[in-house]
Design an enzyme around this catalytic site. Structure first.
Site, PDB file in Angstrom:
ATOM      1  N   ARG A  78      52.918  40.006  28.139  1.00 53.83           N
ATOM      2  CA  ARG A  78      53.986  39.179  28.706  1.00 53.83           C
ATOM      3  C   ARG A  78      53.575  37.730  28.976  1.00 53.83           C
ATOM      4  O   ARG A  78      54.409  36.905  29.344  1.00 53.83           O
ATOM      5  CB  ARG A  78      54.506  39.836  29.996  1.00 53.83           C
ATOM      6  CG  ARG A  78      55.414  41.026  29.681  1.00 53.83           C
ATOM      7  CD  ARG A  78      56.194  41.432  30.898  1.00 53.83           C
ATOM      8  NE  ARG A  78      55.385  42.235  31.815  1.00 53.83           N
ATOM      9  CZ  ARG A  78      55.582  42.267  33.138  1.00 53.83           C
ATOM     10  NH1 ARG A  78      56.511  41.525  33.693  1.00 53.83           N
ATOM     11  NH2 ARG A  78      54.832  43.037  33.899  1.00 53.83           N
TER      12      ARG A  78
ATOM     13  N   GLY B  39      40.807  42.025  36.776  1.00 52.86           N
ATOM     14  CA  GLY B  39      40.615  40.622  36.384  1.00 52.86           C
ATOM     15  C   GLY B  39      41.864  39.773  36.503  1.00 52.86           C
ATOM     16  O   GLY B  39      41.787  38.545  36.458  1.00 52.86           O
TER      17      GLY B  39
ATOM     18  N   ALA C  20      38.161 -20.569  33.545  1.00 52.73           N
ATOM     19  CA  ALA C  20      39.113 -19.630  32.953  1.00 52.73           C
ATOM     20  C   ALA C  20      38.989 -19.642  31.438  1.00 52.73           C
ATOM     21  O   ALA C  20      38.722 -20.682  30.834  1.00 52.73           O
ATOM     22  CB  ALA C  20      40.535 -20.000  33.363  1.00 52.73           C
TER      23      ALA C  20
ATOM     24  N   GLY D 170      42.908  44.610  29.290  1.00 52.27           N
ATOM     25  CA  GLY D 170      44.320  44.703  28.925  1.00 52.27           C
ATOM     26  C   GLY D 170      44.785  43.489  28.143  1.00 52.27           C
ATOM     27  O   GLY D 170      44.133  42.451  28.142  1.00 52.27           O
TER      28      GLY D 170
ATOM     29  N   ALA E 268      41.822 -12.291  36.913  1.00 49.74           N
ATOM     30  CA  ALA E 268      42.726 -11.466  36.100  1.00 49.74           C
ATOM     31  C   ALA E 268      42.393 -11.607  34.621  1.00 49.74           C
ATOM     32  O   ALA E 268      42.050 -12.682  34.153  1.00 49.74           O
ATOM     33  CB  ALA E 268      44.168 -11.894  36.338  1.00 49.74           C
TER      34      ALA E 268
HETATM   35  C1  UD1 Z   1      47.627  50.264  37.507  1.00 51.65           C
HETATM   36  C2  UD1 Z   1      47.491  51.554  38.298  1.00 51.65           C
HETATM   37  C3  UD1 Z   1      48.646  51.653  39.282  1.00 51.65           C
HETATM   38  C4  UD1 Z   1      48.674  50.451  40.189  1.00 51.65           C
HETATM   39  C5  UD1 Z   1      48.720  49.182  39.380  1.00 51.65           C
HETATM   40  C6  UD1 Z   1      48.516  47.987  40.268  1.00 51.65           C
HETATM   41  C7  UD1 Z   1      46.432  53.150  36.803  1.00 51.65           C
HETATM   42  C8  UD1 Z   1      46.651  54.314  35.921  1.00 51.65           C
HETATM   43  N1  UD1 Z   1      47.514  52.677  37.388  1.00 51.65           N
HETATM   44  O1  UD1 Z   1      48.826  50.392  36.748  1.00 51.65           O
HETATM   45  O2  UD1 Z   1      48.488  52.828  40.081  1.00 51.65           O
HETATM   46  O3  UD1 Z   1      49.764  50.526  41.069  1.00 51.65           O
HETATM   47  O4  UD1 Z   1      47.678  49.154  38.397  1.00 51.65           O
HETATM   48  O5  UD1 Z   1      48.753  46.807  39.544  1.00 51.65           O
HETATM   49  O6  UD1 Z   1      45.329  52.733  36.996  1.00 51.65           O
HETATM   50  N2  UD1 Z   1      42.971  47.715  31.845  1.00 51.65           N
HETATM   51  C9  UD1 Z   1      41.857  47.802  31.039  1.00 51.65           C
HETATM   52  N3  UD1 Z   1      41.842  48.750  30.055  1.00 51.65           N
HETATM   53  C10 UD1 Z   1      42.858  49.610  29.849  1.00 51.65           C
HETATM   54  C11 UD1 Z   1      44.010  49.499  30.677  1.00 51.65           C
HETATM   55  C12 UD1 Z   1      44.029  48.547  31.669  1.00 51.65           C
HETATM   56  O7  UD1 Z   1      40.891  47.051  31.200  1.00 51.65           O
HETATM   57  O8  UD1 Z   1      42.755  50.433  28.939  1.00 51.65           O
HETATM   58  C13 UD1 Z   1      42.974  46.696  32.914  1.00 51.65           C
HETATM   59  C14 UD1 Z   1      44.047  45.641  32.703  1.00 51.65           C
HETATM   60  O9  UD1 Z   1      43.542  44.534  31.992  1.00 51.65           O
HETATM   61  C15 UD1 Z   1      44.398  45.258  34.136  1.00 51.65           C
HETATM   62  C16 UD1 Z   1      44.146  46.554  34.927  1.00 51.65           C
HETATM   63  O10 UD1 Z   1      43.290  47.316  34.134  1.00 51.65           O
HETATM   64  O11 UD1 Z   1      43.544  44.268  34.647  1.00 51.65           O
HETATM   65  C17 UD1 Z   1      45.431  47.294  35.234  1.00 51.65           C
HETATM   66  O12 UD1 Z   1      46.052  47.676  34.023  1.00 51.65           O
HETATM   67  P1  UD1 Z   1      47.614  47.809  33.893  1.00 51.65           P
HETATM   68  O13 UD1 Z   1      47.931  48.279  32.534  1.00 51.65           O
HETATM   69  O14 UD1 Z   1      48.265  46.580  34.382  1.00 51.65           O
HETATM   70  O15 UD1 Z   1      47.870  49.006  34.911  1.00 51.65           O
HETATM   71  P2  UD1 Z   1      49.251  49.422  35.526  1.00 51.65           P
HETATM   72  O16 UD1 Z   1      49.964  50.266  34.563  1.00 51.65           O
HETATM   73  O17 UD1 Z   1      49.932  48.253  36.078  1.00 51.65           O
END
Ligand code: UD1
Ligand code: CA
Length: 459
Positions: free
Chosen positions: A17, A103, A423, A13, A380
Site C-alpha cells: 500500500r 520495522g 566600486a 513484508g 553590494a
Molecule cells: C500482525 C499480527 C496481528 C497484530 C498486527 C499488528 C500476526 C500473525 N499477526 O498482523 O496480531 O494485531 O500485526 O500490526 O503476527 N512480516 C515479515 N514476514 C512475513 C510477514 C510479516 O517480516 O512473512 C513483518 C512485516 O514486514 C511487518 C510485520 O511483520 O513489519 C507485521 O506483518 P503484517 O503482515 O503487517 O501483520 P498483520 O497481518 O498486520
C-alpha cells in the site's frame, strides 16, 4: 536495561500500500528510515543481539542499514510473522529472552519496551496490547473467564464474538528464547491466510503452563504502524508535535507547534524564539535569546546567543556568532563561520568563509573560500572569484578593509588591513593596506556629444 535480551525486528513484508519501489521500512520519518527509528530504540535497550529479518526489496535494506552491531536474516519467501522470527534463530543468545519488534512501527518508546521486558522476566511471555475503539484488522487478545490470556486470534480467523474484543495485539512481544524455538517449530499454517503466525506461540505457551501477561503503552501512537503514505504522514505529525511540545515545555517560543519540522536533534537555550515553517536537520544548536524567522532551513549548524536569523535563510554546516544578524534570504553554505555582531543580508551566499566580528556583507554578494577580517564592509555585488574551473583559491580580506560595490576579487588575492577598493574593481593583484585601489578606467565626459535622432522614413 537490566535484563539482557535479544531483539528481532521484522521487516520483510512488502508494504504494497505504500505504492513505492522503496521497501516500506526505508521510508523516512523525520528524515530517518522507519527501521532506523526502531533500531535506535532497540539499541537503547543494549541487547545481546539485534537481528533484522528482511526480504521484500532484496538487499537494499541490509545495504542501507548495515552496522557492525546488526545481523540480517533473509526471509524468502515471506510465509508469515512466525516464519519470519524463525529465520533469525541462529543469531539469538538462548540464555536471554527474545523481544520481537516491527520495522514499520517507529514510535514505540524505550520505557514501554523496558516495562514489557521486565514484566516477562526470564520465564514468562509478555505481549504489548492496547484497547482500541475500532479494533478492525488487528489480532484480538482472547482471555478466559478469570481474565487470563489464552490465545490471539487474527481478524480473518475470528468468530463474530471474538471480533467484538477491543484489546488488540500490537505485535510486540517477548518470551524465553528456548521455549520460543520449540513453539515456532510446531507452528502450522492451517489458518485463513495460510501463514505461520507468530501469534500462535501464545496458545502454545498457555498449553505448557507458561504464564502469559500483557502490558500497555502510555500512548496509542506508540504502537501505530505504517502501511500507507497517509499513515506515514500521520505519524510524522505525531512525532513532530511531540518534539514541538517538548520544546515548548523547555521554554522555547514556537509561533505554531504545528508548523515546525525537526529531522535530527535541536537543542535550544533560554528564550529562543522560532517562527513558523522552519526546518531543522541533523544537529542544530541555538543559543540563549536567539530568534529564528519564518521559513528558515538550518542543517548541522550552531547559532550563537542573541543572533537573529531573518526570514527564508538557509544555513548548512555553519556557525553563526553571538548577536550576528543573517537574512532575510541569506545562504550560509558548509564551512562558514560568522563572528559576533557580523551581518549577512539578503541574497548573500557564503561558502567556506570565516567572517570575523562586526564584518558586514549586507546585500547581493558571493564570498567563497575567504577569510574576512573584523569590521570589514563588503559592498553590494561583490564576488570572490575563487574557482578557475579546475581549482579553488583563497581570498584574504584583512581587518577594517572596505570593498566597494560590484568588485570582483580574483583569488588567490589579499586585501590589506584598512585598504579600500573602489566600486567596480576587478582585483587581480594584492591591494596594499591602508590605500585606495581601483581598477576601473577613468570616467570621461564627451563635450558637445549629441544623442542620435531618428531618421524619417521616405516611402
Ligand atoms: C500482525 C499480527 C496481528 C497484530 C498486527 C499488528 C500476526 C500473525 N499477526 O498482523 O496480531 O494485531 O500485526 O500490526 O503476527 N512480516 C515479515 N514476514 C512475513 C510477514 C510479516 O517480516 O512473512 C513483518 C512485516 O514486514 C511487518 C510485520 O511483520 O513489519 C507485521 O506483518 P503484517 O503482515 O503487517 O501483520 P498483520 O497481518 O498486520
Ligand atoms: Ca500490519
Amino acid at each position: 536495561m537490566t535484563l539482557p535480551i535479544n531483539v528481532v525486528v521484522l521487516a520483510a513484508g512488502m508494504g504494497k500500500r505504500m505504492k513505492s519501489d522503496l521497501p516500506k521500512v526505508l521510508h523516512p520519518l523525520a528524515g530517518k528510515p522507519l527501521l532506523g527509528h526502531v533500531l535506535d530504540c532497540a539499541r537503547s535497550l543494549k541487547p545481546k543481539s539485534l537481528t533484522v529479518v528482511y526480504g521484500h526489496g532484496g538487499n537494499i535494506v541490509p545495504e542501507t542499514m548495515a552496522a557492525s552491531d546488526l545481523h540480517f536474516a533473509l526471509q524468502a519467501p515471506q510465509l508469515g510473522t512466525g516464519h519470519a522470527v524463525a529465520q533469525a534463530l541462529t543469531h539469538l543468545d538462548e540464555a536471554a529472552p527474545t523481544l520481537v519488534l516491527y520495522g514499520d512501527v517507529p514510535l514505540t518508546k524505550a520505557e514501554t519496551l523496558e516495562k514489557l521486558v521486565t514484566a516477562a522476566g526470564g520465564d514468562k511471555l509478555a505481549i504489548l496490547t492496547v484497547l482500541l475503539q475500532d479494533p478492525t484488522g488487528y489480532g484480538r487478545i482472547v482471555r478466559n473467564a478469570k481474565g487470563a490470556i489464552e490465545r490471539i486470534v487474527e481478524q480473518k480467523d475470528a468468530s463474530q464474538a471474538e471480533r467484538e474484543i477491543r484489546e488488540i495485539n500490537t505485535g510486540i512481544l517477548v518470551m524465553p528464547t528456548v521455549a520460543m524455538k520449540r513453539w515456532l517449530s510446531k507452528l502450522s499454517n492451517n489458518n485463513a491466510q495460510g501463514e505461520y503466525y507468530l501469534t500462535d506461540v501464545v496458545a502454545a505457551a498457555v498449553s505448557e503452563g507458561v504464564e502469559v501477561l500483557a502490558t500497555h503503552p502510555d500512548a496509542e501512537w506508540e504502537t501505530l504502524g505504517v502501511n500507507s503514505k497517509v499513515q506515514l504522514a500521520e505519524l510524522e505529525r505525531v512525532y513532530q508535535l511531540n518534539l514541538a511540545t517538548a520544546l515548548l515545555e523547555d521554554g522555547v517560543m514556537l509561533a505554531d507547534p504545528a508548523r515546525i519540522d525537526i529531522r535530527g536533534h535541536l537543542r535550544c537555550g533560554r528564550d529562543v524564539s522560532i517562527d513558523v515553517g522552519c526546518v531543522f536537520e541533523g544537529e542544530v544548536t541555538i543559543g540563549d535569546g536567539a530568534s529564528i524567522g519564518p521559513y528558515c532551513v538550518i542543517r548541522n549548524a550552531s547559532i550563537g546567543a542573541g543572533a537573529q536569523l531573518l526570514a527564508y535563510s538557509h544555513i548548512e554546516q555553519a556557525t553563526v556568532g553571538e548577536q550576528a544578524r543573517v537574512g532575510p534570504f541569506a545562504r550560509l553554505r558548509p564551512g562558514t563561520s560568522l563572528g559576533e555582531h557580523a551581518h549577512v543580508g539578503n541574497f548573500v551566499e557564503l561558502k567556506n568563509t570565516a567572517m570575523a566580528a562586526h564584518a558586514k556583507a549586507n546585500h547581493l554578494a558571493y564570498v567563497g573560500d575567504a577569510q574576512v577580517g573584523q569590521r570589514v564592509n563588503i559592498g553590494a555585488g561583490t564576488i570572490t572569484c575563487n574557482y578557475d574551473g579546475a581549482n579553488k583559491y583563497q581570498t584574504i580580506i584583512e581587518d577594517d578593509a572596505f570593498i566597494g560595490s560590484d568588485s570582483q576579487l580574483v583569488a588567490p588575492v589579499r586585501v590589506g588591513k584598512g585598504a579600500t577598493l573602489g566600486a567596480g574593481t576587478t582585483l587581480t593583484k594584492d591591494a596594499p593596506a591602508g590605500m585606495l585601489t581601483v581598477s576601473r578606467s577613468k570616467q570621461v565626459t564627451v563635450e558637445g556629444w549629441q544623442r542620435p535622432v531618428k531618421t524619417k522614413k521616405t516611402s
